[in-house]
Design an enzyme around this catalytic site. Structure first.
Site: not given
Length: 979
Positions: A247, A683
């Site tokens: 990223d 998450d």
């Protein structure tokens, strides 16, 4: 490339040979092509695709040359394939007994915990609940009239502690252990049978995602070792695809992974031949046990030395990448500056002589980062430039290792070879480097956005029905772990399993685990207990997902097929199904019509036809086999033994299209599809959404550990890590993802567990208050109760003993040590008085004032450094943070209060020994929990940093002034004191 055109409009695709027959030690990788999105201005539309093949190393194996232009138009309806083009048809032969041969298999089993231990555990929980209720009732009925304020504060805190303990304890009522049978998996899916005469693997494909975001804080060598451990796992090579998400768009990471792809041609066959464990080279060569134990092959010693030497050279090349890239870029930039200067001089002469007006050329060339082929790196530059910064760069997709063939490829043997690979399969799984596009004005949604980009790209390139995600510092420690996870997915009722969570295990932690970095209470008690309800939470790494569950679809219902139903049983859009009252024979989808609402699917997933069409294929391939024990629809045996379609440029071009920054606009990505946005703990939210839909998850504990990673072991990094988790929990509490608002498919105890996730940071308010009560009690001469009666002491004794009993039983059924349990208790108080408190304040500010919360990436450990000989050097690293102020204040205040109370009682004419005893015990309890924090402030060898003395002095001065003010007010007849 035509003159005057922007380089951003010419994507290039990466390619490296996956032959593996030669093992060169050169740091150059064979050939590569980098692909960049065709829309630099973020305007989706048709664009040309220029393919350029670059020859890097003539000594490496050649790759078939491909050149020319591929024109990729917009995905209009005229060019879209109909969804029925990818329908899975079993065919007329499905009535044949061979195809419908029913297989009876069981891949998992429940390992029951001792009934005596569980019975005692539940009895103690009931005893403690009753004793807490009676104690709190007694406390309310017996106020301390001499210090009502002290009594009221203590009772409020105790009520909240009881409530918080219940939220944490109730979901632990049904702990279970699950075990897998890998041999049964092999016998079912990889053994010759009438439906699979050749014995080719019938296992489903797995796409592995590895995420990294910063090459400085996450060393490329660590990431490269993780990739090598994945490439060498014990799973069918042709069924495995590995994707690395960078990223940060760093060229250092890019070239480090390319180096890993080259070294894998040596490392992976070596691991397969000699059954090496673990298959992370850094960990393997760093083992302190005898590496030659149980190795009987005569050539092992020689080949190990060769591979070790090759790995040392690999490490040198990877660690030198930042310097070599900088040196290379400086050389190219110098040449560009000379060219720019010459062009400017030529322009100046031309203007002076001819007196014509032309645009003035740039005098200074941009400080670009250059690739080894002499072109600009399309990602982030070391010196940020236009369209080349961390938040503004193009997409890059690089196929480093091609998809392997279905048939094994044996290596060459014979004398004189460094590695004798005769009879060893030298194929490597597909390896793809991905860096999504980032542009100003678009919310990139951090890790969740990067994961969703990988989901879309992988769906087009490999479309594995299962996805395993790992952080860059979590490597595969057990090469058979993938098979353990698949056992849950392919077992009876496996079609209702959304994900399999593996526990996180850590290396490099001090033996005493001073700051509870192992977090074993959470992983081995809380998550194991949830496995007996609806399944463990998703904790961010080491998790095997079902792709269709990640897509946001509901789990399948138990039903029988009516009137030739079509499509997939996973999707709620299928019509004509009725509940099954009795177990029926499994049936297969064989209809000729498609009842999908394509418009709705396209609205959820975006405009890519390839992506939409891949959904049904992934669902079908992820089904368990049809068995006599299942009333749900399964897939026919042998249906996944066919060859995988090879990659072409059009496919990779479409993969680039779906990772563009604009692709998610007006879709459900991040809201109902993929990783969920809006929280720093994406998450937990993602797993919660799956459980809310009725999916089941499983907890897979393997021996040896499935994965291992690194954790911050110094106090500062640990506090910041806990701060991030707690802030995410506060965000969850104030959002629609609060378990209170969940649907009816979330089970009650599972709901309580998720509710506790959102509430636990608020306990910090009461912990902080309670930690200040002992010094207030000692300074004032009063205690939380008026007198230490027998009833109070009996209640206190029962509550304490029941807690100790529960701890012992939890240690027995979970397998953790009592020391680990105690370390967790200590850090619960340390975190509660520091990070959790700040998280609550930040969360409230975000909700009320809309203040966005940002966190810096936790640095990952790497090898080498100034303290290379000290394995735990980072433990003594002290970095001051404001999070340390509240715990430091509590420690100083309690110590001063004890000394003050002892002196006052000893020299008092009417000493109150009971109040001194109660207050001192109370303060000592707080200090005992704070011991790891105080030890962390001491640094190495007891050398306390100067900043600690400064803050201690300031706090002591403030306390002295406060005490003087209170005394003066008391002498003057004022009412400053609350006592």
């Amino acid at each position: 490339m035509m003159d005057g055109e922007s380089p951003l409009r010419h994507p290039r695709i990466s390619h490296v040979s996956n032959s593996g027959s030669d093992f060169g030690s050169s740091s150059d990788y064979n050939k590569y092509l980098v692909q960049i999105p065709p829309t630099p201005d973020n305007n989706p539309g048709p664009a040309s695709l220029s393919i350029v093949l670059l020859e890097i190393d003539s000594n490496q194996e050649s790759v078939p040359s491909v050149s020319g232009d591929i024109v990729s138009g917009s995905s209009g309806k005229d060019n879209e394939p109909d969804l029925t083009d990818v329908r899975i048809n079993v065919g007329e032969e499905e009535e044949d007994d061979t195809l419908l041969s029913k297989i009876s298999y069981s891949l998992t089993r429940v390992v029951k915990i001792s009934p005596i231990i569980i019975a005692l555990y539940r009895i103690l929980i009931v005893v403690r609940v009753v004793s807490l209720a009676l104690f709190l009732f007694w406390r309310i009925r017996n106020p301390n009239n001499k210090a009502l304020w002290l009594w009221l504060l203590s009772v409020i805190c105790e009520l909240w502690f009881a409530f918080s303990w219940l939220l944490d304890q109730i979901p632990k009522l049904f702990p279970v252990n699950h075990a897998t049978d890998i041999e049964a998996l092999k016998a079912t899916f990889e053994t010759p049978n009438p439906d699979n005469p050749t014995g080719k693997s019938d296992l489903p494909g797995i796409d592995v995602f590895v995420s990294t975001a910063d090459a400085e804080k996450e060393p490329p060598l660590v990431t490269a070792n993780t990739i090598l451990s994945i490439l060498s796992v014990d799973y069918p090579v042709e069924k495995l695809s590995v994707y690395i998400s960078d990223d940060g768009g760093s060229l250092v990471t890019f070239e480090a992974i390319a180096e890993a792809a080259s070294f894998a041609k040596i490392w992976v066959p070596f691991c397969r031949k000699h059954k090496i464990e673990p298959r992370n080279p850094e960990s393997y060569f760093g083992l302190k046990r005898d590496p030659y134990k149980d190795k009987v092959r005569h050539d092992f010693v020689r080949e190990r030395r060769y591979v070790k030497r090759a790995y040392d050279e690999f490490k040198v090349r990877v660690n030198a990448l930042p310097h070599s890239i900088r040196r290379r870029s400086d050389a190219f930039n110098s040449k560009e500056e000379i060219k720019a200067l010459e062009k400017w001089k030529h322009w100046k002469v031309k203007v002076e002589e001819d007196q014509i007006k032309e645009p003035r050329p740039a005098l200074v060339a941009p400080k670009a980062t250059w690739m080894s082929d002499g072109t600009h790196w399309p990602g982030t530059w070391a010196v940020s430039g236009p369209h080349h910064s961390r938040g503004d760069h193009a997409s890059v997709i690089q196929v480093l290792l091609d998809p392997p063939g279905d048939e094994p490829v044996e290596g060459k043997g014979g004398e004189g070879r460094a590695l004798d690979l005769e009879g060893v399969d030298i194929r490597l799984p597909m390896l793809v480097y991905v860096s999504r596009e980032k542009r100003p004005g678009y919310d990139h949604n951090k890790k969740a956005g990067a994961m969703n980009a990988l989901v879309r790209a992988s769906a087009i390139m490999s479309n594995g029905p299962f996805i395993l995600n790992l952080d860059c510092d979590h490597y595969v420690y057990n090469s058979r772990a993938f098979r353990d996870g698949i056992c849950f997915m392919m077992d009876h009722d496996g079609d209702r399993v959304s994900y399999v969570q593996f526990p996180q295990r850590f290396e490099g932690i001090d033996p005493s685990d001073r700051y509870a970095n192992k977090n074993t209470v959470f992983f081995d008690i809380n998550l194991r207990a949830l496995d007996g309800i609806q399944g463990p939470m998703y904790v961010g790494t080491g998790c095997l997902f079902r792709r269709t569950a990640l897509y946001g679809f509901n789990p399948p219902d138990v039903f029988v097929v009516e009137e030739e139903p079509s499509g997939s049983y996973c999707f709620p859009l299928i019509k004509k199904r009725s509940p099954a009252t009795v177990a029926s024979e499994p049936e297969y989808y064989t209809d000729e019509e498609d009842r999908f609402d394509i418009g709705l699917i396209r609205k959820q997933f975006g405009s890519s036809s390839m992506l939409v069409n891949s959904v049904k294929v992934a669902e079908f391939e992820g089904r368990p086999l049809a068995t006599v024990h299942s009333s749900r629809l399964g897939r026919p045996p042998g249906s996944l033994t066919g060859s995988r379609k090879p990659l072409d440029f059009a496919t990779v071009n479409e993969a680039v299209n779906v990772i563009s920054c604009w692709y998610e606009d007006k879709t459900e990505w991040g809201f109902n599809v993929g990783w969920i946005y809006g929280s720093v703990t994406e998450d937990v939210v993602t797993g919660f959404r799956m459980h809310e839909k009725g999916w089941r998850s499983f907890y897979c504990v393997t021996e040896p550990d499935a994965f291992r990673g690194s954790a911050p072991i110094n106090l500062t990094d640990r506090l910041h890590q806990v701060l991030r988790w707690a802030t995410g929990s506060v965000e969850i509490f104030f959002s629609r993802n609060n378990a209170i608002f969940a649907g009816p498919k979330l089970k009650l105890l599972q709901r309580i567990a998720y509710l506790n996730v959102g509430i636990y940071p608020f306990t910090s308010i009461f912990i902080l208050t309670y930690c200040f009560l002992p010094p207030l009690s000692l300074f004032s001469g009063h205690f939380v109760v008026e007198t230490l009666t027998g009833s109070f002491l009996i209640y206190l004794l029962i509550i304490t003993l029941s807690l100790c009993g529960l701890a012992v039983l939890e240690v027995k059924w979970s397998g953790i040590s009592l020391e680990e349990w105690w370390r967790n208790e200590q850090f619960w108080l340390i975190g509660g008085t520091s990070a959790h408190l700040v998280a609550v304040l930040q969360g409230i500010l975000k909700v009320i004032a809309g203040v966005e919360i940002s966190f810096t990436l936790t640095s990952k450990s790497s090898t080498g450094g100034d303290d290379e000989d000290d394995e735990f050097a980072d433990l003594y690293l002290f970095k001051w943070t404001a999070l340390m102020i509240p715990p430091l204040t509590i420690i100083i205040l309690n110590i001063v209060a004890i000394l003050f109370a002892v002196c006052r009682t000893v020299f008092s004419a009417n000493p109150q020994w009971s109040n001194l005893l109660g207050g001192t015990f109370f303060a000592s309890w707080v200090l005992l929990h704070m011991y790891p924090f105080a030890k962390g402030l001491m640094g190495r060898g007891g050398k306390t940093p100067t900043v600690v003395y400064v803050w201690s002095g300031l706090i002591a001065i403030c306390l002295s002034l406060l005490y003087i003010t209170i005394k003066n007010s008391e002498i003057d007849g004022g009412s400053f004191m609350l006592v």
